[in-house]
Design an enzyme around this catalytic site. Structure first.
Site, mmCIF file in Angstrom:
data_model
loop_
_atom_site.group_PDB
_atom_site.id
_atom_site.type_symbol
_atom_site.label_atom_id
_atom_site.label_comp_id
_atom_site.label_asym_id
_atom_site.label_seq_id
_atom_site.Cartn_x
_atom_site.Cartn_y
_atom_site.Cartn_z
ATOM 1 N N TYR A 161 24.688 -16.100 30.750
ATOM 2 C CA TYR A 161 23.305 -15.690 30.500
ATOM 3 C C TYR A 161 23.333 -14.612 29.428
ATOM 4 C CZ TYR A 161 18.702 -13.566 31.378
ATOM 5 O OH TYR A 161 17.437 -13.065 31.258
ATOM 6 N N ASP A 256 29.164 -11.275 23.764
ATOM 7 C CA ASP A 256 28.052 -10.603 24.442
ATOM 8 C C ASP A 256 28.668 -9.624 25.443
ATOM 9 O OD1 ASP A 256 26.078 -9.741 26.107
ATOM 10 O OD2 ASP A 256 25.222 -11.718 26.499
ATOM 11 N N LYS A 284 22.771 -2.017 28.161
ATOM 12 C CA LYS A 284 23.061 -1.373 29.445
ATOM 13 C C LYS A 284 23.687 0.015 29.281
ATOM 14 C CE LYS A 284 23.213 -5.778 31.936
ATOM 15 N NZ LYS A 284 22.024 -5.863 32.748
HETATM 16 N N1 HOZ Z 1 19.075 -10.180 34.348
HETATM 17 C C1 HOZ Z 1 19.587 -9.140 35.175
HETATM 18 C C2 HOZ Z 1 20.754 -9.578 35.940
HETATM 19 N N2 HOZ Z 1 21.782 -10.214 35.206
HETATM 20 C C3 HOZ Z 1 18.549 -8.642 36.139
HETATM 21 C C4 HOZ Z 1 17.672 -7.636 35.528
HETATM 22 C C5 HOZ Z 1 16.696 -6.997 36.501
HETATM 23 O O1 HOZ Z 1 16.111 -7.672 37.332
HETATM 24 O O2 HOZ Z 1 16.514 -5.808 36.417
#
Ligand code: HOZ
Length: 446
Positions: A161, A256, A284
């Protein structure tokens, strides 16, 4: 998608027997106001059932929900909070910086300082552009790969992802996999046709994709350690093969590292495995808990980005001083002797204890870990790709998740996500978590 999923929001209450009335009331209100009651899907608890906790505050490794319950937290805002919640130095830097203004829409000194630090820490990055999220970073890196090569196609890996840009919501992991919608409606078929998805950790599949499409492939994007189907490390030699194939075909290799950056190693996954990507996406940790992303790489490619070159990309809040300040303190702290090593060692301790418990209980489940991220997969099969991850008993994970929550441990609300350790987690946290896991596993697997 063969994984066995619990029904949406139909499981036990989030905090069975401990009263989550205020969270439930807020969720009922939120569902009228926001799609699914949330601003990002996985946090809705659809992957585990029940009603999500609304969080009142966090400090160090702990969180408190609005009903006053305390938890040891292994989400850490999905990775950014590597120093723990409301780290005093990060908070002080944000306050100090905010006194002088929150955004100028003009260059400011902290951007230069963070860019210098990122370039110093990430071996493959010679120039960097700050953006506001990981999605912006990966989306811009794809555009750059296309601009640099004059080609259209992109290769990604099934179950990886990279945020929610159209080209990347194809056989996607994370929330898309959790909700069973890996290929989102709304992505134009013409865009989807430019993305080739192949299994992770399978050199032959990648070679075949290049044999069939080589001259059209602009770049290959991957999480060098996957975090978005749960933690899945690369097989020995795999990343080397990906590097060689992309080089042979003149396609850009895009790492990534939004999740793995400064988390699997201080100098990111590329240093851990000795690979030199052309472009790197970050996010992040570099924002220390504020919204941020970045993409960077070799100077010859980055000089294509406007205004140095013709590939356009811009952002009103990009490089804003608050995010830069939080990121700077976070990275400087991580660089201090022993901080990163301590964090990784503490994760090792917890993972060792979990593995011992599994052995004692004669359970064949898998724990994958790299650096300060880990996943307990409810499957007997070693997990090397999405097909392996999809064999997990997600219903049992959901039961385990709730059993842990009841015992004051806040894990990720999906089998297909990574848990994150922070430098604030203590030996006592690790012991309490391991004890809770032993009881929870007995409860749900007994
Ligand atoms: N896409 C995030 C986990 N891989 C979650 C982000 C969120 O819900 O804060």
């Amino acid at each position: 998608m063969s994984a066995d999923r619990p029904n949406a929001n139909s499981g036990p209450p989030a905090d069975a027997g401990r009263g989550t009335q205020r969270s439930e009331e807020l969720f009922a209100r939120a569902k009228e106001l926001m799609p699914g009651g949330v601003n990002s899907p996985v946090r809705s608890f659809r992957g585990v059932g029940g009603s999500p906790l609304f969080i009142a505050r966090g400090a160090g490794s702990h969180l408190w929900d609005v009903d006053g319950h305390e938890y040891i937290d292994y989400i850490g805002s999905w990775g950014p909070l590597i120093l723990g919640h409301s780290h005093p130095e990060v908070i002080a830097a944000i306050k100090r910086t905010a006194e002088d203004g929150t955004s100028f829409g003009a260059p400011s000194p902290l951007e230069v300082e963070l860019a210098e630090l990122v370039i110093d820490l990430v071996p493959g990055v010679e120039m960097v552009r700050m953006v506001n999220s990981g999605t912006e970073a990966t989306m811009s890196a794809l555009r750059l790969a296309r601009a640099c090569t004059g080609r259209n196609k992109i290769v990604k890996f099934i179950g990886c992802y990279h945020g929610h840009a159209d080209s990347l919501l194809i056989k996607a992991g994370s929330g898309a996999a959790t909700l069973g919608i890996p290929d989102s409606p709304g992505v134009p078929a013409t865009v989807a046709a430019t993305t080739i998805a192949v299994p992770f950790n399978d050199v032959a599949a990648l070679e075949a994709a290049f044999k069939a499409n080589g001259g059209d492939i602009a770049g290959v994007i991957l999480e060098p350690v996957v975090g978005n189907m749960g933690v899945v490390p690369p097989r020995p030699g795999y990343l080397e093969a990906v590097r060689e194939i992309t080089r042979d075909y003149g396609a850009l290799l895009i790492f990534d590292e939004v999740m793995t950056g400064f988390r699997v190693a201080l100098h990111c996954a590329q240093s851990l495995y000795g690979i030199d990507p052309d472009l790197t996406c970050l996010g992040k940790v570099i924002g220390g808990g504020l919204p941020v992303g970045a993409y960077g790489g070799k100077r010859k490619f980055m000089e294509m980005v406007a205004p140095a070159g013709p590939m356009y990309q811009a952002g009103t809040l990009s490089g804003n001083p608050l995010a830069m300040a939080a990121g700077l303190v976070t990275l400087r702290k991580l660089k201090e002797p022993g901080v990163f090593e301590g964090l990784a060692a503490r994760t090792d301790e917890l993972v060792d204890l979990l593995r011992q418990t599994l052995r004692r209980l004669n359970l064949k489940y898998q724990v994958n870990q790299v650096g300060a991220m880990f996943t307990l997969f409810f499957t007997d099969r070693p997990v090397w790709n999405w097909d392996d991850a999809a064999t997990c008993d997600a219903k049992r994970y959901a039961a385990f998740f709730h059993a842990m929550l009841k015992r004051g441990v806040h894990l990720v609300p999906s089998q297909f996500e990574a848990c994150f350790m922070s430098a604030a987690h203590t030996a006592a946290d690790v012991e309490a978590t391991a004890r809770a896991a032993q009881e929870a596993l007995k409860e749900v697997c007994g």
